[in-house]
Design a protein around this motif. Structure first.
Motif, mmCIF file in Angstrom:
data_model
loop_
_atom_site.group_PDB
_atom_site.id
_atom_site.type_symbol
_atom_site.label_atom_id
_atom_site.label_comp_id
_atom_site.label_asym_id
_atom_site.label_seq_id
_atom_site.Cartn_x
_atom_site.Cartn_y
_atom_site.Cartn_z
ATOM 1 N N PRO A 1 25.646 42.043 38.493
ATOM 2 C CA PRO A 1 26.801 41.847 37.596
ATOM 3 C C PRO A 1 28.061 41.525 38.379
ATOM 4 O O PRO A 1 28.211 41.902 39.548
ATOM 5 C CB PRO A 1 26.913 43.200 36.880
ATOM 6 C CG PRO A 1 25.552 43.818 37.002
ATOM 7 C CD PRO A 1 25.010 43.368 38.311
ATOM 8 N N ALA A 2 28.960 40.833 37.736
ATOM 9 C CA ALA A 2 30.214 40.452 38.391
ATOM 10 C C ALA A 2 31.041 41.678 38.739
ATOM 11 O O ALA A 2 31.023 42.695 38.043
ATOM 12 C CB ALA A 2 31.015 39.528 37.478
ATOM 13 N N THR A 3 31.782 41.578 39.838
ATOM 14 C CA THR A 3 32.699 42.648 40.212
ATOM 15 C C THR A 3 33.939 42.580 39.320
ATOM 16 O O THR A 3 34.369 41.500 38.905
ATOM 17 C CB THR A 3 33.126 42.510 41.681
ATOM 18 O OG1 THR A 3 33.729 41.229 41.881
ATOM 19 C CG2 THR A 3 31.910 42.623 42.597
ATOM 20 N N ARG A 4 34.525 43.715 39.016
ATOM 21 C CA ARG A 4 35.689 43.750 38.135
ATOM 22 C C ARG A 4 36.927 43.181 38.819
ATOM 23 O O ARG A 4 37.740 42.503 38.199
ATOM 24 C CB ARG A 4 35.950 45.184 37.679
ATOM 25 C CG ARG A 4 34.836 45.780 36.822
ATOM 26 C CD ARG A 4 35.239 47.114 36.238
ATOM 27 N NE ARG A 4 36.401 46.999 35.354
ATOM 28 C CZ ARG A 4 36.971 48.033 34.734
ATOM 29 N NH1 ARG A 4 36.467 49.253 34.904
ATOM 30 N NH2 ARG A 4 38.008 47.862 33.947
ATOM 31 N N SER A 5 37.073 43.473 40.098
ATOM 32 C CA SER A 5 38.233 42.998 40.853
ATOM 33 C C SER A 5 37.789 41.956 41.877
ATOM 34 O O SER A 5 36.637 41.967 42.327
ATOM 35 C CB SER A 5 38.916 44.166 41.583
ATOM 36 O OG SER A 5 39.349 45.147 40.655
ATOM 37 N N PRO A 6 38.681 41.044 42.251
ATOM 38 C CA PRO A 6 38.319 40.057 43.268
ATOM 39 C C PRO A 6 37.939 40.715 44.595
ATOM 40 O O PRO A 6 38.491 41.758 44.976
ATOM 41 C CB PRO A 6 39.602 39.231 43.420
ATOM 42 C CG PRO A 6 40.334 39.409 42.127
ATOM 43 C CD PRO A 6 40.030 40.816 41.703
ATOM 44 N N ILE A 7 37.004 40.111 45.278
ATOM 45 C CA ILE A 7 36.620 40.530 46.624
ATOM 46 C C ILE A 7 37.554 39.820 47.600
ATOM 47 O O ILE A 7 37.706 38.604 47.542
ATOM 48 C CB ILE A 7 35.163 40.164 46.912
ATOM 49 C CG1 ILE A 7 34.228 40.894 45.936
ATOM 50 C CG2 ILE A 7 34.791 40.478 48.357
ATOM 51 C CD1 ILE A 7 32.816 40.348 45.935
ATOM 52 N N VAL A 8 38.187 40.561 48.475
ATOM 53 C CA VAL A 8 39.184 39.988 49.393
ATOM 54 C C VAL A 8 38.647 40.027 50.819
ATOM 55 O O VAL A 8 38.216 41.067 51.315
ATOM 56 C CB VAL A 8 40.517 40.744 49.311
ATOM 57 C CG1 VAL A 8 41.514 40.180 50.327
ATOM 58 C CG2 VAL A 8 41.083 40.663 47.897
ATOM 59 N N LYS A 9 38.671 38.860 51.468
ATOM 60 C CA LYS A 9 38.343 38.745 52.881
ATOM 61 C C LYS A 9 39.599 38.276 53.610
ATOM 62 O O LYS A 9 40.125 37.203 53.337
ATOM 63 C CB LYS A 9 37.201 37.743 53.100
ATOM 64 C CG LYS A 9 35.876 38.203 52.517
ATOM 65 C CD LYS A 9 35.358 39.423 53.255
ATOM 66 C CE LYS A 9 34.041 39.909 52.691
ATOM 67 N NZ LYS A 9 33.523 41.101 53.399
ATOM 68 N N LYS A 10 40.074 39.092 54.528
ATOM 69 C CA LYS A 10 41.322 38.794 55.212
ATOM 70 C C LYS A 10 41.129 37.689 56.254
ATOM 71 O O LYS A 10 40.194 37.713 57.047
ATOM 72 C CB LYS A 10 41.862 40.047 55.899
ATOM 73 C CG LYS A 10 42.332 41.133 54.935
ATOM 74 C CD LYS A 10 43.608 40.693 54.195
ATOM 75 C CE LYS A 10 44.164 41.821 53.335
ATOM 76 N NZ LYS A 10 45.411 41.410 52.640
ATOM 77 N N LEU A 11 42.030 36.726 56.221
ATOM 78 C CA LEU A 11 42.060 35.651 57.204
ATOM 79 C C LEU A 11 43.508 35.213 57.328
ATOM 80 O O LEU A 11 44.159 34.894 56.322
ATOM 81 C CB LEU A 11 41.184 34.481 56.765
ATOM 82 C CG LEU A 11 41.054 33.322 57.757
ATOM 83 C CD1 LEU A 11 40.372 33.783 59.046
ATOM 84 C CD2 LEU A 11 40.291 32.161 57.141
ATOM 85 N N SER A 12 44.027 35.210 58.547
ATOM 86 C CA SER A 12 45.437 34.891 58.748
ATOM 87 C C SER A 12 45.680 33.391 58.538
ATOM 88 O O SER A 12 45.374 32.565 59.397
ATOM 89 C CB SER A 12 45.860 35.287 60.167
ATOM 90 O OG SER A 12 47.226 35.004 60.378
#
Length: 446
Positions: free
Chosen positions: A257-268
């Motif tokens: 199932p889809a995640t409720r909040s966005p998945i964040v991957k940090k990249l400068s």
């Protein structure tokens, strides 16, 4: 170019089917008819689709074998890419240098790549040198050398590409999406420095023997060659391949199932890449054509789509946003992407969700459906204005399981779709809560 695209295929969420041949000269206007496709079967039982075209003294061949990096043995990720690299690095009595020089002398092009679900090769030759050129291709399939110097070079190049991809937003987003929706599936695997370093020549040869078999082979030929001539060439080039493969087919993926909040991957970086993915539709589903038209309205119509109008034209949040139907043999998704400033990433996510929800509730308008049909059917002939394009697109039809008559029937499938069909599909698939969002950058999250 083929090697770069092969790396992209390994990382991408969507299907990658063709390494992309060098374009042949443009055909004369109206030279190709949709009814020109012949089905040719060699004495050895190898079947090809053929379009005879003698205006340009060239022959283009597109080949595909069912199976790719998703079929690599566990712990051997990357051997498919190495196979694609080695296919024109020496064969028979010709080492890498001699093989490359001979290709240049003959004016031929030959290259291979391994995507997630397909292994592909492209070949072009001048008619004047076709005897020698076809023999060169035969040597690659029958007597591939696998010399140490190019093999170790291939491994170094792949490892360097993998290291560089660790700072590539698209690669990071695709991996994060796959890990979120299909963890543990072959589609979520990718090569590592360890798996590539451990790969041996025997692993690559085994991959070749398992993937490049006659029972998995699809061939399309376009150019200055007759059906009788092609029958001989098919057995000449592919007759030495193993008859069949026992390679198991990857299982169908079952997305989480889809995640409720966005998945964040940090990249400068100053911008955030926004990738989103929701449930899609099988290519063979009767509603596929309605979904394709619906996608044009959502984000597939370039500047004329709803997302482009709202995010780009109206609000100036992005230079571009696009959606598409990602149709792989074992996973069907509705995907999209955009880039925006870090501080507006949350707004873009909100607007994408709102547009998906509105389209799900209301469906497209009659005018939107008419515009989608006009573009999709009207642009279709442009896919056949060169030998290379004809071969590439016909191969895609074969990979999709279409019959030879599909080139004549394709537009009628879209014309038959009604507004009610598209609204019904919209209500089923346009559900923002079913979409997973991945953000790569330094987004400001509200």
């Amino acid at each position: 170019m083929i090697r770069v695209l092969a790396i992209a295929c390994l990382a991408a969420l969507g299907a990658c089917q063709s390494p992309g041949p060098v374009d042949a000269p443009v055909l004369r206007e109206n030279e190709f008819s949709m009814a020109d496709v012949q089905v040719v079967t060699s004495p050895g039982g190898i079947t090809a689709w053929l379009v005879e075209e003698d205006f340009v003294p060239m022959v283009a061949v597109e080949m595909a074998w069912r199976g790719g990096s998703a079929s690599e043995p566990i712990g051997k990720d990357g051997v498919g890419w190495l196979l694609g690299y080695m296919m024109n690095e020496g064969a028979g009595d010709l080492d890498t240098t001699a093989y490359g020089a001979r290709m240049e002398d003959l004016g031929m092009e030959f290259g291979c790549g391994v995507g997630m679900d397909w292994t592909t090769c492209s070949f072009t030759t001048l008619t004047a040198t076709e005897d020698e050129s076809f023999e060169m291709m035969r040597l690659a399939f029958a007597e591939l050398r696998m010399d140490s110097e190019p093999f170790e070079r291939a491994k170094r190049e792949l490892i360097a590409g993998l290291n560089a991809s660790e700072m590539d937003a698209k690669t990071l987003a695709s991996r994060a999406m796959n890990d979120a929706i299909v963890p543990g599936h072959p589609y979520a695997r990718h090569p590592t420095q360890q798996s590539v370093s451990a790969a041996g020549k025997g692993d690559v040869r085994s991959m070749m023997q398992q993937l490049m078999t006659r029972d998995r082979l699809l061939v399309v030929v376009v150019g200055d060659i007759s059906a009788d001539e092609l029958k001989v060439r098919l057995d000449q080039v592919f007759g030495s391949l193993p008859a069949a493969s026992g390679l198991p087919e990857p299982r169908d993926a079952t997305p989480l199932p889809a995640t409720r909040s966005p998945i964040v991957k940090k990249l400068s970086q100053p911008q955030t890449l926004v990738l989103f993915s929701g449930p899609g539709i099988r290519r063979e589903d009767p509603d596929f054509y309605a979904a394709y038209l619906l996608n044009y309205t959502l984000g597939g119509g370039a500047l004329s789509s709803r997302l482009s109008e709202d995010l780009r034209e109206k609000r100036g949040l992005t230079y571009g946003v696009a959606t598409g139907l990602s149709v792989q043999p074992h996973l069907w998704r509705w995907t999209g992407s955009s880039s925006t400033m870090n501080q507006t990433a949350s707004e873009v996510v909100r607007l994408v969700r709102e547009n998906i929800a509105r389209l799900g509730r209301e469906g497209p308008t009659e005018q939107e459906l008419a515009d989608a049909k006009a573009y999709i059917t009207g642009a279709f002939p442009l896919a056949f204005d060169s030998n290379a394009k004809i071969a590439r697109n016909l191969l895609g039809f074969r990979q999709d399981g279409m019959d030879v008559d599909y080139v004549q029937e394709r537009n009628s499938h879209f014309e038959a779709v009604t507004l009610e069909d598209v609204k019904r599909v919209a209500s089923e698939y346009m559900k923002p809560e079913a979409f997973t969002f991945v953000l790569v950058g330094e987004p400001r999250i509200d």
